[in-house]
Design a protein around this motif. Structure first.
Motif, PDB file in Angstrom:
ATOM      1  N   VAL A 181       6.733  11.572   1.069  1.00 50.79           N
ATOM      2  CA  VAL A 181       6.165  10.268   0.752  1.00 50.79           C
ATOM      3  C   VAL A 181       7.264   9.211   0.675  1.00 50.79           C
ATOM      4  O   VAL A 181       7.035   8.037   1.000  1.00 50.79           O
ATOM      5  CB  VAL A 181       5.339  10.323  -0.550  1.00 50.79           C
ATOM      6  CG1 VAL A 181       6.214  10.405  -1.790  1.00 50.79           C
ATOM      7  CG2 VAL A 181       4.402   9.119  -0.649  1.00 50.79           C
ATOM      8  N   THR A 182       8.473   9.601   0.289  1.00 48.72           N
ATOM      9  CA  THR A 182       9.595   8.654   0.288  1.00 48.72           C
ATOM     10  C   THR A 182       9.949   8.237   1.711  1.00 48.72           C
ATOM     11  O   THR A 182      10.210   7.056   1.984  1.00 48.72           O
ATOM     12  CB  THR A 182      10.813   9.287  -0.412  1.00 48.72           C
ATOM     13  OG1 THR A 182      10.478   9.564  -1.782  1.00 48.72           O
ATOM     14  CG2 THR A 182      12.014   8.360  -0.376  1.00 48.72           C
ATOM     15  N   LEU A 183       9.923   9.191   2.639  1.00 50.28           N
ATOM     16  CA  LEU A 183      10.241   8.887   4.036  1.00 50.28           C
ATOM     17  C   LEU A 183       9.193   7.987   4.675  1.00 50.28           C
ATOM     18  O   LEU A 183       9.514   7.200   5.572  1.00 50.28           O
ATOM     19  CB  LEU A 183      10.376  10.182   4.835  1.00 50.28           C
ATOM     20  CG  LEU A 183      11.606  11.032   4.513  1.00 50.28           C
ATOM     21  CD1 LEU A 183      11.481  12.416   5.120  1.00 50.28           C
ATOM     22  CD2 LEU A 183      12.879  10.350   4.997  1.00 50.28           C
ATOM     23  N   THR A 184       7.934   8.084   4.232  1.00 48.57           N
ATOM     24  CA  THR A 184       6.898   7.218   4.793  1.00 48.57           C
ATOM     25  C   THR A 184       6.819   5.873   4.085  1.00 48.57           C
ATOM     26  O   THR A 184       6.241   4.929   4.628  1.00 48.57           O
ATOM     27  CB  THR A 184       5.513   7.896   4.726  1.00 48.57           C
ATOM     28  OG1 THR A 184       5.193   8.205   3.371  1.00 48.57           O
ATOM     29  CG2 THR A 184       5.502   9.174   5.556  1.00 48.57           C
ATOM     30  N   THR A 185       7.416   5.768   2.894  1.00 56.97           N
ATOM     31  CA  THR A 185       7.345   4.521   2.122  1.00 56.97           C
ATOM     32  C   THR A 185       8.467   3.561   2.474  1.00 56.97           C
ATOM     33  O   THR A 185       8.277   2.336   2.477  1.00 56.97           O
ATOM     34  CB  THR A 185       7.382   4.830   0.615  1.00 56.97           C
ATOM     35  OG1 THR A 185       6.256   5.647   0.283  1.00 56.97           O
ATOM     36  CG2 THR A 185       7.337   3.558  -0.221  1.00 56.97           C
ATOM     37  N   PHE A 186       9.657   4.107   2.780  1.00 56.94           N
ATOM     38  CA  PHE A 186      10.837   3.278   3.052  1.00 56.94           C
ATOM     39  C   PHE A 186      11.310   3.504   4.485  1.00 56.94           C
ATOM     40  O   PHE A 186      11.449   4.653   4.927  1.00 56.94           O
ATOM     41  CB  PHE A 186      11.963   3.617   2.073  1.00 56.94           C
ATOM     42  CG  PHE A 186      11.601   3.377   0.629  1.00 56.94           C
ATOM     43  CD1 PHE A 186      11.785   2.129   0.052  1.00 56.94           C
ATOM     44  CD2 PHE A 186      11.068   4.394  -0.143  1.00 56.94           C
ATOM     45  CE1 PHE A 186      11.446   1.903  -1.275  1.00 56.94           C
ATOM     46  CE2 PHE A 186      10.726   4.189  -1.472  1.00 56.94           C
ATOM     47  CZ  PHE A 186      10.910   2.929  -2.038  1.00 56.94           C
ATOM     48  N   ALA A 200       0.832  -1.207   0.000  1.00 52.22           N
ATOM     49  CA  ALA A 200       0.000   0.000   0.000  1.00 52.22           C
ATOM     50  C   ALA A 200       0.864   1.254   0.000  1.00 52.22           C
ATOM     51  O   ALA A 200       0.536   2.244  -0.684  1.00 52.22           O
ATOM     52  CB  ALA A 200      -0.928  -0.002   1.210  1.00 52.22           C
ATOM     53  N   ALA A 201       1.966   1.224   0.757  1.00 53.88           N
ATOM     54  CA  ALA A 201       2.875   2.379   0.775  1.00 53.88           C
ATOM     55  C   ALA A 201       3.509   2.582  -0.592  1.00 53.88           C
ATOM     56  O   ALA A 201       3.664   3.715  -1.061  1.00 53.88           O
ATOM     57  CB  ALA A 201       3.946   2.168   1.843  1.00 53.88           C
ATOM     58  N   ALA A 202       3.866   1.485  -1.251  1.00 52.85           N
ATOM     59  CA  ALA A 202       4.441   1.580  -2.591  1.00 52.85           C
ATOM     60  C   ALA A 202       3.438   2.168  -3.579  1.00 52.85           C
ATOM     61  O   ALA A 202       3.789   3.007  -4.423  1.00 52.85           O
ATOM     62  CB  ALA A 202       4.898   0.203  -3.059  1.00 52.85           C
ATOM     63  N   ALA A 203       2.183   1.743  -3.473  1.00 53.42           N
ATOM     64  CA  ALA A 203       1.146   2.256  -4.372  1.00 53.42           C
ATOM     65  C   ALA A 203       0.925   3.744  -4.134  1.00 53.42           C
ATOM     66  O   ALA A 203       0.734   4.514  -5.095  1.00 53.42           O
ATOM     67  CB  ALA A 203      -0.153   1.487  -4.158  1.00 53.42           C
ATOM     68  N   HIS A 204       0.966   4.174  -2.878  1.00 52.95           N
ATOM     69  CA  HIS A 204       0.788   5.601  -2.572  1.00 52.95           C
ATOM     70  C   HIS A 204       1.957   6.416  -3.118  1.00 52.95           C
ATOM     71  O   HIS A 204       1.754   7.518  -3.653  1.00 52.95           O
ATOM     72  CB  HIS A 204       0.670   5.791  -1.057  1.00 52.95           C
ATOM     73  CG  HIS A 204       0.491   7.220  -0.639  1.00 52.95           C
ATOM     74  ND1 HIS A 204      -0.526   8.008  -1.100  1.00 52.95           N
ATOM     75  CD2 HIS A 204       1.229   8.006   0.197  1.00 52.95           C
ATOM     76  CE1 HIS A 204      -0.433   9.214  -0.570  1.00 52.95           C
ATOM     77  NE2 HIS A 204       0.637   9.244   0.206  1.00 52.95           N
TER      78      HIS A 204
END
Length: 322
Positions: free
Chosen positions: A194-199, A157-161
């Motif tokens: 969004v990068t900080l919340t995805t990885f 889901a994080a990747a899709a966002h």
């Protein structure tokens, strides 16, 4: 090659043939690398949008298997495979990626190798300094620099966002009317956030005891005065916090505690007010709603109209006509 400039934005397209030409070009674009191909004439199409603090790239290579040995990248590049396959080895760990997979290209401080099969991929490269500013809590409180602890997303889901955000930013910056300095600055910080919340990474996100203690009305007044004086500039939460002489987390706590909002939401309201004043004063024969909205950092027409109507009880187009 073709190149176009729009304010701080630069776009370019390159068509390359041959391993030597591709090696030289990628070395100049990213980092020093050596490349071997299993065919005599590999081909690469490369499209870049350079917004200063970040770049958006699309790379399509055909008719070859490319083996690449590269020096440390020293930037954070996030790739998403559109077609084909990629095999990457970094820090002794090998990973394979296929269509739809999202990943950080490499540890920025380590050399890496890639086996790149014919494919197309989309990439976003971020200045590490931008990531650090977006993630910052308090100067000096974190002993180590920001570091990603995984090169793969935390969840699908994080990747899709992240991909949805990338597509939104790409659509926005490729519109010449929308790509104003305020919009580009906001896009850079959005991509970093969004990068900080995805990885997974080492950034601290919760306010400390000191942050909560410092979130008093005086720092809030300084922050509001700074926003009022600088709403026309590309300012961030870090700039607002620095002007108030507190940390980012402190200023976030102060706005939430005393105004039940965030610094960036308050900044948007101030900019919306300026857009309203500009529309009232503008000549409808020479000015458009979109131009005014973009000038004040609102690239999405429908969202701007909805916010404007909620605040002023009318549409921006009606204000401009009146």
């Amino acid at each position: 090659m073709t190149t176009t400039d729009q304010a701080a934005l630069q776009t370019s397209t390159h068509m390359l043939t041959g391993a030597d030409a591709i090696e030289q070009f990628l070395s100049n674009a990213y980092t020093s690398m050596r490349l071997r191909s299993d065919t005599d004439r590999p081909r690469l199409r490369y499209d870049r949008t350079d917004a200063g603090a970040f770049t958006l790239d699309t790379l399509e290579q055909t008719a070859a298997i490319l083996d690449i040995r590269a020096a440390p990248l020293h930037t954070v590049a996030i790739n998403r495979m559109a077609t084909g396959r990629m095999q990457r080895t970094c820090g002794g760990v090998e990973q394979r990626y296929g269509p739809g997979d999202l990943y950080i290209a490499t540890d920025p401080d380590q050399p890496y190798t890639v086996r790149w099969l014919p494919s197309e991929l989309h990439s976003a490269a971020l200045d590490p300094g931008l990531l650090a500013r977006v993630a910052a809590t308090a100067p000096g409180r974190r002993p180590a620099p920001l570091r990603f602890t995984s090169l793969d997303p935390t969840t699908p889901a994080a990747a899709a966002h992240w991909w949805d955000t990338y597509c939104y930013i790409a659509h926005t910056v490729h519109n010449p009317e929308a790509a104003t300095p305020l919009v580009l600055g906001a896009a850079a910080r959005l991509l970093a956030a969004v990068t900080l919340t995805t990885f997974a990474n080492t950034a601290l996100t919760d306010p400390t005891i000191e942050d909560r203690h410092d979130a008093h009305p005086d720092c809030l007044r300084r922050a509001i005065a700074f926003i009022d004086d600088n709403a026309h500039r590309d300012i961030s939460a870090a700039d607002i916090a620095a002007a108030a002489h507190v940390t980012i987390r402190t200023i976030q706590v102060a706005f939430r505690r005393h105004l039940d909002t965030t610094p960036t939401a308050h900044l948007r309201r101030v900019r919306l007010h300026h857009a309203h004043r500009d529309l009232q004063a503008a000549d409808p024969t020479t000015t458009t709603v979109f131009a005014v909205a973009s000038r004040w950092g609102f690239p999405n027409h429908s969202r701007f109209t909805a916010s404007y109507h909620q605040t002023y009880g009318t549409t921006p187009s009606q204000t401009l006509r009146d």
